[in-house]
Design an enzyme around this catalytic site. Sequence first.
Site, PDB file in Angstrom:
ATOM      1  N   ALA A 279     -98.251  -7.787   9.699  1.00  0.00           N
ATOM      2  CA  ALA A 279     -99.709  -7.714   9.808  1.00  0.00           C
ATOM      3  C   ALA A 279    -100.300  -6.656   8.878  1.00  0.00           C
ATOM      4  O   ALA A 279    -101.293  -6.899   8.181  1.00  0.00           O
ATOM      5  CB  ALA A 279    -100.102  -7.436  11.254  1.00  0.00           C
TER       6      ALA A 279
ATOM      7  N   THR B  31     -96.207   5.108   4.099  1.00  0.00           N
ATOM      8  CA  THR B  31     -96.988   5.465   5.287  1.00  0.00           C
ATOM      9  C   THR B  31     -96.322   4.911   6.543  1.00  0.00           C
ATOM     10  O   THR B  31     -96.942   4.860   7.604  1.00  0.00           O
ATOM     11  CB  THR B  31     -98.424   4.906   5.196  1.00  0.00           C
ATOM     12  OG1 THR B  31     -98.364   3.481   5.036  1.00  0.00           O
ATOM     13  CG2 THR B  31     -99.178   5.512   4.027  1.00  0.00           C
TER      14      THR B  31
ATOM     15  N   ARG C 116     -92.390   5.228   7.815  1.00  0.00           N
ATOM     16  CA  ARG C 116     -91.499   6.130   8.540  1.00  0.00           C
ATOM     17  C   ARG C 116     -90.770   7.041   7.560  1.00  0.00           C
ATOM     18  O   ARG C 116     -90.320   6.592   6.501  1.00  0.00           O
ATOM     19  CB  ARG C 116     -90.451   5.343   9.344  1.00  0.00           C
ATOM     20  CG  ARG C 116     -90.977   4.726  10.629  1.00  0.00           C
ATOM     21  CD  ARG C 116     -91.273   5.803  11.672  1.00  0.00           C
ATOM     22  NE  ARG C 116     -91.814   5.241  12.901  1.00  0.00           N
ATOM     23  CZ  ARG C 116     -93.105   5.081  13.153  1.00  0.00           C
ATOM     24  NH1 ARG C 116     -94.004   5.399  12.218  1.00  0.00           N
ATOM     25  NH2 ARG C 116     -93.516   4.596  14.303  1.00  0.00           N
TER      26      ARG C 116
ATOM     27  N   GLU D 267     -90.690  15.735  11.569  1.00  0.00           N
ATOM     28  CA  GLU D 267     -92.105  16.049  11.735  1.00  0.00           C
ATOM     29  C   GLU D 267     -92.355  16.731  13.068  1.00  0.00           C
ATOM     30  O   GLU D 267     -91.829  16.267  14.096  1.00  0.00           O
ATOM     31  CB  GLU D 267     -92.930  14.753  11.651  1.00  0.00           C
ATOM     32  CG  GLU D 267     -92.802  14.024  10.343  1.00  0.00           C
ATOM     33  CD  GLU D 267     -93.464  12.656  10.359  1.00  0.00           C
ATOM     34  OE1 GLU D 267     -93.648  12.083   9.278  1.00  0.00           O
ATOM     35  OE2 GLU D 267     -93.793  12.150  11.459  1.00  0.00           O
TER      36      GLU D 267
ATOM     37  N   HIS E 143     -98.984  12.694   8.504  1.00  0.00           N
ATOM     38  CA  HIS E 143     -98.855  11.571   9.437  1.00  0.00           C
ATOM     39  C   HIS E 143    -100.215  11.217  10.062  1.00  0.00           C
ATOM     40  O   HIS E 143    -100.356  11.135  11.290  1.00  0.00           O
ATOM     41  CB  HIS E 143     -97.831  11.888  10.524  1.00  0.00           C
ATOM     42  CG  HIS E 143     -97.173  10.654  11.082  1.00  0.00           C
ATOM     43  ND1 HIS E 143     -95.821  10.533  11.242  1.00  0.00           N
ATOM     44  CD2 HIS E 143     -97.693   9.470  11.517  1.00  0.00           C
ATOM     45  CE1 HIS E 143     -95.526   9.352  11.742  1.00  0.00           C
ATOM     46  NE2 HIS E 143     -96.654   8.686  11.910  1.00  0.00           N
TER      47      HIS E 143
END
Length: 313
Positions: A157, A228, A230, A259, A280
């Site tokens: 998507a 954008t 992982r 992170e 993130h």
Amino acid sequence: MQHAIVFLDRESVDAKVRRPNFPHSYQEYQSTWTHDEIVERLKDADIAIINKVPMRAETLKALPKLKLIAVAATGTDIIDKAYCKANGITIVNIRNYAFNTVPEHVIALIFALRRNLFAYVHDTMNGVWNKSSQFCFLTHPIHDVAGSTLGIVGYGALGKSIGKRAEALGMKVLPFDVVPQPGLVDFETILRESDIITLHVPLTPETKNMIGAKELAKMKRSAILINTARGGLVDEAALAEALRNGTIAGAGFDVLTKEPPKEGNILLDPTIPNLIVTPHVAWASQEAMQILADQLIDNIEAFVAGKPQNVVE
């Protein structure tokens, strides 16, 4: 029956979280970091809400009352899914909420990198333009976005949403996915022909470091890489080296392997050229976060009603 709900990292969702429509107690904590904190705060809970709090087997074993982990995100790699399946703990996640925010972040990175915006802003603010003999200060290459080729790795998507925006900007789209569908190209074609490659796949043993030194060397020297999705999809040391030696022209990352990077990260070195790292936040428009928060409670209500939705296997 009254359910006990605990939200372990409320500060990660900047939106209104409504209360569920069934009898319950509710407790939230702004952040939770350690195994001991998790166990103490969830000891009486049957429903846990988390975003980035790790739920490993060692922790889950100490929580026999837990029946549902409602993840306020799409990714679930922080959860021991095998343990949950074996012990009757349902996992639900958020889906199809970032249909505008992530594609817009990707497009923003494409423009910033293709036009070297940050380099020009840096030189202007540091007085380099002042010393120029010409009113046009052309010290960094600028490339049009229109007419460039975008390789999309992961054509679900989000990938399709980015593809539509790219085509509207006059870009050629090359999609790749492991799920068969019309119009796909192979991964080698993506590496060889793309001016920009953007990643939209989950982190799995198969995708870990899917782009390393060998793959970077196959890309155009003028190409840029965007992640954008992982941290861990790209070998960060190999990327840093590729940017330093000009193997590729630039990169835009919204994710890192660890992170937050409390112990630093090789990609946070400010001397690496034409690299943009954001913390993130590609998913985090105000509109997207409200959709996420609403779906989060929808998922919990559906589970309690005996009709679970968005279940992670």
